[in-house]
Scaffold this motif. Structure first.
Motif, PDB file in Angstrom:
ATOM      1  N   VAL A   1       0.866  -1.183   0.000  1.00  0.00           N
ATOM      2  CA  VAL A   1       0.000   0.000   0.000  1.00  0.00           C
ATOM      3  C   VAL A   1       0.901   1.231   0.000  1.00  0.00           C
ATOM      4  N   VAL A   2       0.714   2.133  -0.977  1.00  0.00           N
ATOM      5  CA  VAL A   2       1.588   3.310  -1.063  1.00  0.00           C
ATOM      6  C   VAL A   2       0.950   4.557  -0.481  1.00  0.00           C
ATOM      7  N   CYS A   3      -0.390   4.550  -0.295  1.00  0.00           N
ATOM      8  CA  CYS A   3      -1.018   5.754   0.251  1.00  0.00           C
ATOM      9  C   CYS A   3      -2.339   5.432   0.932  1.00  0.00           C
ATOM     10  N   VAL A   4      -2.667   6.284   1.886  1.00  0.00           N
ATOM     11  CA  VAL A   4      -3.964   6.266   2.562  1.00  0.00           C
ATOM     12  C   VAL A   4      -4.583   7.636   2.357  1.00  0.00           C
ATOM     13  N   GLN A   5      -5.825   7.663   1.886  1.00  0.00           N
ATOM     14  CA  GLN A   5      -6.555   8.911   1.658  1.00  0.00           C
ATOM     15  C   GLN A   5      -7.737   8.964   2.611  1.00  0.00           C
ATOM     16  N   ASN A   6      -7.688   9.900   3.566  1.00  0.00           N
ATOM     17  CA  ASN A   6      -8.771  10.044   4.539  1.00  0.00           C
ATOM     18  C   ASN A   6      -9.107  11.517   4.730  1.00  0.00           C
ATOM     19  N   PRO A   7     -10.328  11.836   5.183  1.00  0.00           N
ATOM     20  CA  PRO A   7     -10.633  13.223   5.518  1.00  0.00           C
ATOM     21  C   PRO A   7      -9.812  13.660   6.732  1.00  0.00           C
ATOM     22  N   TYR A   8      -9.187  14.838   6.628  1.00  0.00           N
ATOM     23  CA  TYR A   8      -8.300  15.291   7.711  1.00  0.00           C
ATOM     24  C   TYR A   8      -7.911  16.740   7.465  1.00  0.00           C
ATOM     25  N   GLY A   9      -7.843  17.506   8.522  1.00  0.00           N
ATOM     26  CA  GLY A   9      -7.417  18.899   8.442  1.00  0.00           C
ATOM     27  C   GLY A   9      -7.562  19.537   9.806  1.00  0.00           C
ATOM     28  N   ILE A  10      -7.253  20.814   9.917  1.00  0.00           N
ATOM     29  CA  ILE A  10      -7.397  21.506  11.204  1.00  0.00           C
ATOM     30  C   ILE A  10      -8.856  21.412  11.654  1.00  0.00           C
ATOM     31  N   GLY A  11      -9.077  20.799  12.791  1.00  0.00           N
ATOM     32  CA  GLY A  11     -10.428  20.673  13.322  1.00  0.00           C
ATOM     33  C   GLY A  11     -11.245  19.564  12.703  1.00  0.00           C
ATOM     34  N   LEU A  12     -10.690  18.841  11.771  1.00  0.00           N
ATOM     35  CA  LEU A  12     -11.404  17.748  11.104  1.00  0.00           C
ATOM     36  C   LEU A  12     -10.712  16.432  11.431  1.00  0.00           C
ATOM     37  N   ARG A  13     -11.397  15.582  12.148  1.00  0.00           N
ATOM     38  CA  ARG A  13     -10.932  14.240  12.495  1.00  0.00           C
ATOM     39  C   ARG A  13      -9.618  14.240  13.278  1.00  0.00           C
ATOM     40  N   PRO A  14      -9.567  14.946  14.435  1.00  0.00           N
ATOM     41  CA  PRO A  14      -8.360  14.833  15.259  1.00  0.00           C
ATOM     42  C   PRO A  14      -8.097  13.411  15.734  1.00  0.00           C
ATOM     43  N   ASP A  15      -9.134  12.552  15.680  1.00  0.00           N
ATOM     44  CA  ASP A  15      -8.935  11.154  16.036  1.00  0.00           C
ATOM     45  C   ASP A  15      -8.017  10.437  15.047  1.00  0.00           C
ATOM     46  N   GLN A  16      -7.720  11.087  13.915  1.00  0.00           N
ATOM     47  CA  GLN A  16      -6.837  10.493  12.905  1.00  0.00           C
ATOM     48  C   GLN A  16      -5.360  10.749  13.185  1.00  0.00           C
ATOM     49  N   ASP A  17      -5.039  11.561  14.177  1.00  0.00           N
ATOM     50  CA  ASP A  17      -3.651  11.961  14.414  1.00  0.00           C
ATOM     51  C   ASP A  17      -2.710  10.759  14.528  1.00  0.00           C
ATOM     52  N   ALA A  18      -3.088   9.776  15.321  1.00  0.00           N
ATOM     53  CA  ALA A  18      -2.225   8.602  15.505  1.00  0.00           C
ATOM     54  C   ALA A  18      -2.094   7.818  14.206  1.00  0.00           C
ATOM     55  N   PHE A  19      -3.172   7.745  13.430  1.00  0.00           N
ATOM     56  CA  PHE A  19      -3.136   7.024  12.156  1.00  0.00           C
ATOM     57  C   PHE A  19      -2.189   7.719  11.184  1.00  0.00           C
ATOM     58  N   VAL A  20      -2.200   9.048  11.193  1.00  0.00           N
ATOM     59  CA  VAL A  20      -1.263   9.799  10.348  1.00  0.00           C
ATOM     60  C   VAL A  20       0.166   9.421  10.692  1.00  0.00           C
ATOM     61  N   ARG A  21       0.468   9.373  11.974  1.00  0.00           N
ATOM     62  CA  ARG A  21       1.832   9.014  12.411  1.00  0.00           C
ATOM     63  C   ARG A  21       2.165   7.573  12.026  1.00  0.00           C
ATOM     64  N   THR A  22       1.218   6.676  12.195  1.00  0.00           N
ATOM     65  CA  THR A  22       1.453   5.268  11.852  1.00  0.00           C
ATOM     66  C   THR A  22       1.807   5.116  10.378  1.00  0.00           C
ATOM     67  N   CYS A  23       1.096   5.831   9.515  1.00  0.00           N
ATOM     68  CA  CYS A  23       1.396   5.760   8.079  1.00  0.00           C
ATOM     69  C   CYS A  23       2.839   6.203   7.827  1.00  0.00           C
ATOM     70  N   GLY A  24       3.259   7.290   8.468  1.00  0.00           N
ATOM     71  CA  GLY A  24       4.627   7.765   8.288  1.00  0.00           C
ATOM     72  C   GLY A  24       5.647   6.732   8.740  1.00  0.00           C
ATOM     73  N   GLU A  25       5.373   6.086   9.864  1.00  0.00           N
ATOM     74  CA  GLU A  25       6.294   5.063  10.377  1.00  0.00           C
ATOM     75  C   GLU A  25       6.406   3.887   9.418  1.00  0.00           C
ATOM     76  N   GLN A  26       5.355   3.630   8.640  1.00  0.00           N
ATOM     77  CA  GLN A  26       5.356   2.514   7.699  1.00  0.00           C
ATOM     78  C   GLN A  26       5.757   2.940   6.287  1.00  0.00           C
ATOM     79  N   GLY A  27       6.137   4.213   6.123  1.00  0.00           N
ATOM     80  CA  GLY A  27       6.574   4.695   4.813  1.00  0.00           C
ATOM     81  C   GLY A  27       5.451   4.865   3.821  1.00  0.00           C
ATOM     82  N   ILE A  28       4.233   5.047   4.330  1.00  0.00           N
ATOM     83  CA  ILE A  28       3.043   5.180   3.491  1.00  0.00           C
ATOM     84  C   ILE A  28       2.601   6.637   3.471  1.00  0.00           C
ATOM     85  N   ALA A  29       2.316   7.155   2.301  1.00  0.00           N
ATOM     86  CA  ALA A  29       1.830   8.526   2.193  1.00  0.00           C
ATOM     87  C   ALA A  29       0.442   8.640   2.821  1.00  0.00           C
TER      88      ALA A  29
END
Length: 302
Positions: free
Chosen positions: A185-213
């Motif tokens: 998997v080369v990328c994950v596309q999810n709704p995210y932005g300032i004030g939008l889905r702060p619950d995604q913060d950890a998932f964003v970091r996890t993708c980076g740790e796995q080398g996934i955009a």
């Protein structure tokens, strides 16, 4: 900030598999129509205007365009506009599309594609774009059900050479783990932005740790989603924007890019001035104090 002569390369680069892209890209969802996106009675955008925006995006260094066959309005298709504007395609241009949802000829939404129907959706994207393979295909998900069967169908098309790389969209960490057990998997596309889905913060970091955009959508529109950005914004966002001589949309893009080197931006527009402003946001550098201020705004939504 001035948007004159700022190139998309100012945001830095990331690789989708073996495909290098500038971190500021372009989302084609709003190209076919004016006003709210993806509604059956959308007003078609002027064809020459849309083509001009796409060509200007490439001139500004954009080499990552996000699209889908279901991005269309009466008379206009995003894929057809991309083909008309940019073919023969530049060697470094990466076109990412997505499959799963479908729309009927009148624009009404259809049930998500079955594994057997996904090949037809891939072939439709190939036909509309005039390509013999697709650079990146995201499987768009609704709900939390298993994606193994559908992602496996796309993995078979990747093995057959119709798709170069795979991604997933609107997903959970469990979906990502399930997909990675089947194919890269080369990328994950999810709704995210300032004030939008702060619950995604950890998932964003996890993708980076796995080398996934991680590729956020609605990063500018936030809770406005398909209707677009609202006319008002949080006072702290406005204050940071004033300090940089920027507008709030640029600050939202810049904050998103500051979430990690693996985070890509795909803001979309049908307006040349907005396009230049979006690209120039990749050159904004926010201070630690400004990031902390914006992070607080982001967390408040949680």
């Amino acid at each position: 900030m001035t948007s004159q002569m700022i190139n998309a390369a100012a945001a830095g680069t990331w690789k989708l598999g073996d495909l290098a892209v500038n971190r500021i890209g372009f989302g084609a969802m709003r190209l076919p129509q004016t006003g709210e996106a993806l509604i059956p009675d959308a007003v078609p955008r002027d064809r020459d205007e849309a083509i001009g925006v796409l060509r200007r995006a490439v001139e500004l260094g954009v080499n990552h365009i996000d699209t889908a066959a279901f991005y269309f309005s009466p008379l206009r298709s995003a894929n057809e506009l991309i083909n008309r504007a940019l073919a023969p395609y530049p060697d470094d241009l990466v076109i990412t599309t997505k499959v799963g949802p479908g729309r009927g000829p009148s624009g009404e939404w259809l049930p998500h594609a079955t594994p057997e129907q996904l090949r037809g959706q891939v072939e439709e994207n190939l036909r509309q774009l005039g390509r013999d393979h697709l650079d990146v295909v995201n499987l768009r998900i609704l709900g939390t059900e298993s994606i193994a069967e559908r992602f496996g169908a796309l993995a078979e098309l990747r093995e057959a050479g119709l798709i170069r790389h795979l991604g997933i969209s609107n997903v959970t960490p469990a979906h990502l783990a399930e997909a990675r057990a089947i194919a890269p998997v080369v990328c994950v596309q999810n709704p995210y932005g300032i004030g939008l889905r702060p619950d995604q913060d950890a998932f964003v970091r996890t993708c980076g740790e796995q080398g996934i955009a991680f590729v956020p959508f609605y990063a500018i529109a936030a809770t406005g989603r398909q209707a677009g950005a609202t006319d008002s914004d949080h006072p702290d966002i406005l204050a940071v924007a004033r300090a940089h001589g920027a507008d709030p949309a640029q600050i939202r893009i810049a904050w998103t890019l500051h979430r990690g080197p693996h985070v890509l931006a795909i803001p979309g527009t049908g307006d040349l001035d907005h396009l230049a402003a979006n690209v120039s946001a990749g050159a904004l550098r926010l201070s630690q104090d400004e990031l902390a201020r914006l992070d607080a705004v982001h967390r408040q939504a949680g």
